[in-house]
Design a protein around this motif. Structure first.
Motif, mmCIF file in Angstrom:
data_model
loop_
_atom_site.group_PDB
_atom_site.id
_atom_site.type_symbol
_atom_site.label_atom_id
_atom_site.label_comp_id
_atom_site.label_asym_id
_atom_site.label_seq_id
_atom_site.Cartn_x
_atom_site.Cartn_y
_atom_site.Cartn_z
ATOM 1 N N VAL A 41 0.836 -1.205 0.000
ATOM 2 C CA VAL A 41 0.000 0.000 0.000
ATOM 3 C C VAL A 41 0.866 1.248 0.000
ATOM 4 O O VAL A 41 0.645 2.183 -0.789
ATOM 5 N N MET A 42 1.891 1.288 0.854
ATOM 6 C CA MET A 42 2.765 2.458 0.919
ATOM 7 C C MET A 42 3.531 2.645 -0.390
ATOM 8 O O MET A 42 3.679 3.768 -0.885
ATOM 9 N N ILE B 229 1.333 4.023 -3.129
ATOM 10 C CA ILE B 229 1.013 5.441 -2.941
ATOM 11 C C ILE B 229 2.185 6.328 -3.337
ATOM 12 O O ILE B 229 2.014 7.365 -3.969
ATOM 13 N N ARG C 150 0.473 8.938 -14.100
ATOM 14 C CA ARG C 150 0.066 8.072 -12.991
ATOM 15 C C ARG C 150 -0.932 7.023 -13.468
ATOM 16 O O ARG C 150 -0.900 5.882 -13.002
ATOM 17 N N VAL D 60 0.484 3.308 -12.593
ATOM 18 C CA VAL D 60 -0.093 2.587 -11.450
ATOM 19 C C VAL D 60 -0.382 1.126 -11.767
ATOM 20 O O VAL D 60 -0.014 0.240 -10.979
ATOM 21 N N VAL E 24 -6.458 1.069 -3.440
ATOM 22 C CA VAL E 24 -5.608 2.269 -3.344
ATOM 23 C C VAL E 24 -5.625 3.041 -4.661
ATOM 24 O O VAL E 24 -5.681 4.280 -4.673
ATOM 25 N N SER E 25 -5.593 2.337 -5.782
ATOM 26 C CA SER E 25 -5.634 3.008 -7.091
ATOM 27 C C SER E 25 -6.906 3.827 -7.253
ATOM 28 O O SER E 25 -6.886 4.907 -7.848
ATOM 29 N N VAL F 178 -6.834 6.801 -4.112
ATOM 30 C CA VAL F 178 -5.761 7.804 -4.182
ATOM 31 C C VAL F 178 -5.685 8.450 -5.561
ATOM 32 O O VAL F 178 -5.545 9.669 -5.686
ATOM 33 N N TYR F 179 -5.774 7.642 -6.620
ATOM 34 C CA TYR F 179 -5.561 8.152 -7.972
ATOM 35 C C TYR F 179 -6.831 8.203 -8.813
ATOM 36 O O TYR F 179 -6.787 8.673 -9.952
#
Length: 372
Positions: A30-31, A34, A177, A181, A245-246, A249-250
């Motif tokens: 996850v980190m 990101i 991105r 990603v 997360v994709s 966050v994005y």
């Protein structure tokens, strides 16, 4: 099935007792997902430019202003001579030198031509190529503006003009991105699955518990399945976290089918875990397994098509990438997430990955020796 169930209970207990493994599985991907897409960017900006202006005219000032206002260049200063500006390149304070000759404005107006000198620091090839291309394009636009000022286009053009209107499909704003990603997620899933499975059997060899397993009537394929299934499930968990997360966050939402993605990743994980288990059957220590997997991962990442286009590689390298499972996952991830490709589009990639899975897992079963 009863034997496999007992083996799975043993494996899951070992996994959940080891907090470092849980941290590696849940937190690290996850980190990384990101942070890495924020740093991995193909667009070159903040290019340091040193200017040597021998003309000091209004035209030279307009040219420099046009370059600096583009947002790609950062002016490091004016220098009276080319040799002084070279000191900045030698100390890595400048990436390009633009030398404007004397009488630049007069020759451009009277003789309709003039030459500029652009020196590029090519120690960083990517930055040099893109920086030189950016600067050349800006100078051409400036030249077009000057020509239009003195020779405005007639009401009816004497020469035919072709206008080009371009549109970007699947990534309209050329957001890096969006492009990076899916590929980074593919790399993370591969690393987690490959390293964990490679260290699993070797750890039991070092601790000595493998001898207790070897004296039992457990068959080799039951043992390999007991090692494979837990990390296959955890690999799907990591993939699910990556998709979450994709999106959060994005803002990347798969255009294609999620079921198709999970179907491919399920087969792909069998191939990667099979490679890790195969490596663990050859190694006696975790250090050996780590070094061997690191060797394979470096090849997988650098020749997987994430940072360098496979089509631009030499023919021998393209042949090598055909045996690189990561290249197929990166391609399929981008096809399904960005293009919305269907099953028939990814079927050839799925077939090749399935062959990898069968060969690697069969090899791991045959290579595992209970007598060791």
């Amino acid at each position: 099935m009863r034997t496999i169930r007992f083996l799975l209970q043993k494996e899951f207990r070992q996994i959940f007792r080891n907090r470092s493994i849980l941290t590696m599985i849940m937190v690290m991907p996850v980190m990384q997902l990101i942070i890495l897409p924020l740093a991995a960017n193909y667009e070159v900006k903040n290019i340091n430019l040193a200017v040597v202006d021998h003309d000091h005219s209004s035209y030279s000032q307009k040219l420099v202003s046009k370059i600096t206002s583009s947002g790609y260049f950062r002016l490091t200063g004016y220098h009276p001579s080319y040799n002084e500006s070279m000191h900045q390149i030698e100390s890595d304070d400048a990436d390009l030198i633009l030398e404007i000759p004397a009488n630049f404005e007069r020759n451009l107006i009277r003789e309709d031509q003039e030459k500029l000198l652009v020196a590029v620091n090519a120690i960083n090839g990517v930055k040099a190529n893109l920086g030189g291309a950016y600067l050349g394009n800006i100078i051409r636009n400036f030249n077009a503006d000057v020509r239009f000022q003195f020779f405005p286009a007639a009401k009816f053009a004497a020469e035919p003009v072709i206008e080009i209107t371009s549109s970007n499909w699947f990534n309209s704003y050329l957001n890096y991105r969006v492009f990076m990603v899916p590929g980074i997620l593919a790399i993370l899933v591969t690393m987690i699955g490959g390293f964990l499975s490679a260290l699993n059997i070797v750890k039991e060899k070092e601790v000595g518990t493998i001898e207790q397993v070897n004296v039992t009537p457990i068959r080799k394929h039951h043992f390999i399945l007991g090692k494979l299934i837990p990390f296959w499930l955890l690999g799907n968990v990591v993939f699910s976290l990556g998709l979450l997360v994709s999106w959060l966050v994005y803002g990347i939402v798969p255009v294609g089918s999620l079921a198709l993605l999970y179907g491919f990743i399920s087969v792909y994980l069998l191939a990667v875990l099979g490679l890790g288990l195969l490596v663990s059957t050859f190694c006696e220590t975790q250090q050996q397994a780590m070094f061997i997997m690191f060797f394979f991962m470096m090849i997988f990442v650098l020749m997987g098509g994430l940072f360098t286009s496979i089509d631009s590689m030499p023919e021998w390298a393209q042949t090598v990438t055909r045996f690189n499972p990561v290249s197929y996952l990166i391609t399929v991830m981008r096809m399904v997430i960005l293009k919305g490709s269907a099953f028939r589009d990814i079927a050839p990639h799925l077939g090749i990955v399935a062959i990898f899975a069968v060969v690697l897992n069969s090899w791991a079963v045959l290579n595992y020796k209970k007598s060791s």
